[in-house]
Design an enzyme around this catalytic site. Sequence first.
Site, short mmCIF file in Angstrom:
data_model
loop_
_atom_site.label_atom_id
_atom_site.label_comp_id
_atom_site.label_asym_id
_atom_site.label_seq_id
_atom_site.Cartn_x
_atom_site.Cartn_y
_atom_site.Cartn_z
N ASP A 88 9.24 2.86 -30.56
CA ASP A 88 9.61 2.32 -29.26
C ASP A 88 11.09 2.61 -29.07
O ASP A 88 11.81 2.93 -30.02
CB ASP A 88 9.29 0.82 -29.24
N ASP A 123 12.81 3.76 -21.13
CA ASP A 123 12.53 3.39 -19.75
C ASP A 123 13.31 2.14 -19.37
O ASP A 123 13.92 1.48 -20.23
CB ASP A 123 11.03 3.15 -19.55
N CYS A 275 -12.35 -19.15 -41.82
CA CYS A 275 -12.25 -17.71 -42.03
C CYS A 275 -12.69 -17.39 -43.45
O CYS A 275 -12.60 -18.23 -44.34
CB CYS A 275 -10.79 -17.30 -41.80
N CYS A 280 -8.25 -16.53 -47.23
CA CYS A 280 -8.81 -17.85 -46.92
C CYS A 280 -10.04 -18.27 -47.72
O CYS A 280 -10.29 -19.46 -47.87
CB CYS A 280 -9.19 -17.90 -45.43
#
Lengths: 518, 518
Positions: A88, A123, A275, A280
């Site tokens: 980026d 940008d 989970c 987990c």
Amino acid sequence: MVEFEVKSRDLLARIGRLKTKSGTVETPAFLPVINMAKQSVTPRELWEEFGCRILITNAYIIKKQQAEEAAKMGIHSFLDFPGAVMTDSGAYQILAYGDIEAAPEEIIKFQEEIDTDIATILDLPTGWGVSKKHAENTVRETINRAKMLEELKTRSDILWVGPIQGGRYLDLVAKSAREMSRIPFDIHALGSPTPVMERYIFDLLVDMIFAAKLNVPFSRPFHLFGAGHPFMFALAVALGCDLFDSAAYNIFAQDDRYLTTYGTVRLEELEYLPCSCPVCYKRDPRDLREMPKNEREAELTRHNLYVCFSEIRRIKQAIIEGRLWEHLMMRAHGHPSILQAMKRLKDYGDILERHSPIVKRSGLFFFSSIDLARPEVIRHNGRLRERYSPPEKAEVLILFPSFGPRRTGRSRRYKRILADAYAKLQIDKGQVHECFYVPPFGVVPKELSDVYPLSQFEIARPPDAETIKYVAQRIVEYVKKSRYERRIMIVESGTWQEEIAQICKENLKEESLEFITL
Amino acid sequence: MVEFEVKSRDLLARIGRLKTKSGTVETPAFLPVINMAKQSVTPRELWEEFGCRILITNAYIIKKQQAEEAAKMGIHSFLDFPGAVMTDSGAYQILAYGDIEAAPEEIIKFQEEIDTDIATILDLPTGWGVSKKHAENTVRETINRAKMLEELKTRSDILWVGPIQGGRYLDLVAKSAREMSRIPFDIHALGSPTPVMERYIFDLLVDMIFAAKLNVPFSRPFHLFGAGHPFMFALAVALGCDLFDSAAYNIFAQDDRYLTTYGTVRLEELEYLPCSCPVCYKRDPRDLREMPKNEREAELTRHNLYVCFSEIRRIKQAIIEGRLWEHLMMRAHGHPSILQAMKRLKDYGDILERHSPIVKRSGLFFFSSIDLARPEVIRHNGRLRERYSPPEKAEVLILFPSFGPRRTGRSRRYKRILADAYAKLQIDKGQVHECFYVPPFGVVPKELSDVYPLSQFEIARPPDAETIKYVAQRIVEYVKKSRYERRIMIVESGTWQEEIAQICKENLKEESLEFITL
């Protein structure tokens, strides 16, 4: 030209293979945001343990802090990551801090120097809560900076990303997309959606993505910047986002927050770990809470990553099965903001229909009137309207209720209704054209009722009010344009069929449709 | 008397502690069905790797095949499982094969001999597709057999389960429950729901569970036999099933089928593993397909178990958070049959309201008119109807639209509407009673709007047609019984508010309600 091969599609989603100089990446891909200063799970671990093949890091921050080292080593060695690296440009920092200490030209040059695989021009992000005039300026300036790229770039083995600005001003987003698509970018991206996503205004995000996506070539992969939370990955993918990055896995873990596909929970609020990931499955929340901070953060980061990567696999499997809509419906009922976004899809039903593949593997699940925007429903009615003519000999139309494909046609109930109806009517069967009225599709001529998907779906009954209205409208439409001598509708009393009949009565002249109540 | 302590509740669900002689078991509990002849994951592994604390096995099959050994060793050593063991009686075999080779008395005696923790009398299952007369016989015979128990049993440290028969005949289920509850069983169970579940007729299952559950003491834990698939665990728990057994994890694995919380997938249809459990996180479906059959079956069994156990943890966490309804909504949008079952809940709204706790931890999520059956909506309107009186000085009622708690009261939009309305009306504010009309709740007097849950919810907008109708009906009801001199409703044009206003107009005399359109 970018090499991007699409293998499988559903809605606007696609499973694709994007070629970069560091390897081919399968899309849709979630790109973890790497910030080496705050990284408790290394890029190497991402590669080896999580099967991560592409990530994103911020070229501007690296330039500011370790420019020489990164340029000397190259970004892959610098990060210790053998896969594809996207960078980026610092645009997010402009949004956050107003300005940055680098010129657009420098950012282009630096990304070439560090040998990134996918690079982003600097940008000017539109941001949130800005005037239309300001938004116009950001669009114009971003296009100007984009035009510089062709002159400045010296390498041909880097894929360049052209971000699309305009923010909440959809006409500007469309304009920005059209202008950017004229520049030979390899990939397009929707810029500055972060504030929209942070505020959970996903219905606006739908509009923004469509405004951008429909004005750039579909052959170019589409990236969504800062996509955030796994609960919206499916939505982004369904709208045609092939790539999206997120730092949530890391930022949330730093703050003791635990991701799920339906939201975020504070670790302190968990009494059970909902989970089965390696972090987990044999622990309870106390075990995590009692760890030293850095260990806990690393474990939470891992859990969060497992959630993100398995959600991507689940989305891909849904695309393969042609069940992305079903998957979206589940996610939409995890958080109202996602359902609200899905409600927007009814304005884009024709577009989804046009791009969605016709033959699917699986039967469809229908839940509510949200599903009326499904390509299959729109497609059926488009065909019926434009390409269908009833058998020539048919003089009498009889509309029978249908109870879904498993129960239609050969079912005992249908046969009984059929027998009862013919006993009352005393009509010669040879003249009759039997049709079904079928939520959510509308009118289904019997000769088409064995065709996919009309033969392969399940619906939760009774249908909701909007679905009833929709089916009634389709009946009215069909009856109005038909040339049968008689039209008869069969209705079982005490059922949802009566509501449909009522709307038909209100919208048709008395002589148009007779009703037989059983 | 059974020791069963309830720690937390939501809807009819409860997190409880059930004492058995082999340890205390937390409920809701999923009991894997153990068939030692076909067990690729051993009871010991269940205990150690999956944290499984209770399981179920079939006393009749053990009696038939290894009676002596089991009696000599005791069931815990026989299975090599240190936790709580429940035994079934062979009733399922009666259902499947018509009869079994054991008398009810023998089955009682044998369960004592093998030292089980939770035992089941040999009931006579009603089954599916049987006449009411036959169903009546099974109910009567089961009660007769139940009455034998008191004379036959010789031990006091075994918990006895009294199954409730009646099948789809709800009056018989209720009768069976009433009769069985007079016998001092420790636990009740719904018998023979398996055919109903195999046919995915979960809406009927809802009726059956309520018919049984409401006619036995809530202090006794409630078991659901053969609960099957994890996609319906949440529904069963929400209706008050504390225990349920399932062999699906094993049976499906034998047949190369992979469980998810939204259905079952054949391994051959998977191109991605949509899961992060220890079996799946580093594999792809090919790895599993290429394993030898017995290894693959064991791994699929493990995966299926991870799905079942994590779903239970997720349900428990939802109960703790007061978000079981939200969790159900997600599951209901995984399969239409579950949503169809949820649609049945509107007939049981008052019962759910009566048993559901009032103070919850979390804000509510509203998605559709299904949510109108939520205890919080029913409770609010019950209170407004029965216990609320408006401020005495109030002479004018103004009904303002509300946009959810985050946007109400202090929001800019509300303030603007307020200012516009007062400018048009020229009324002394001191006489005005401000109320909101709020989907899905209906009318919310401003002085109550900061009270939970009215201050803590999110709703997907625009509301669906049934929700709009419901809110309009609440307005009509409120206006009709109110004694204000004037009643004014504020409506923003081009919004869902107009639809509400339209229904109000149709149902109130002209003088009852004035409309101000902004």
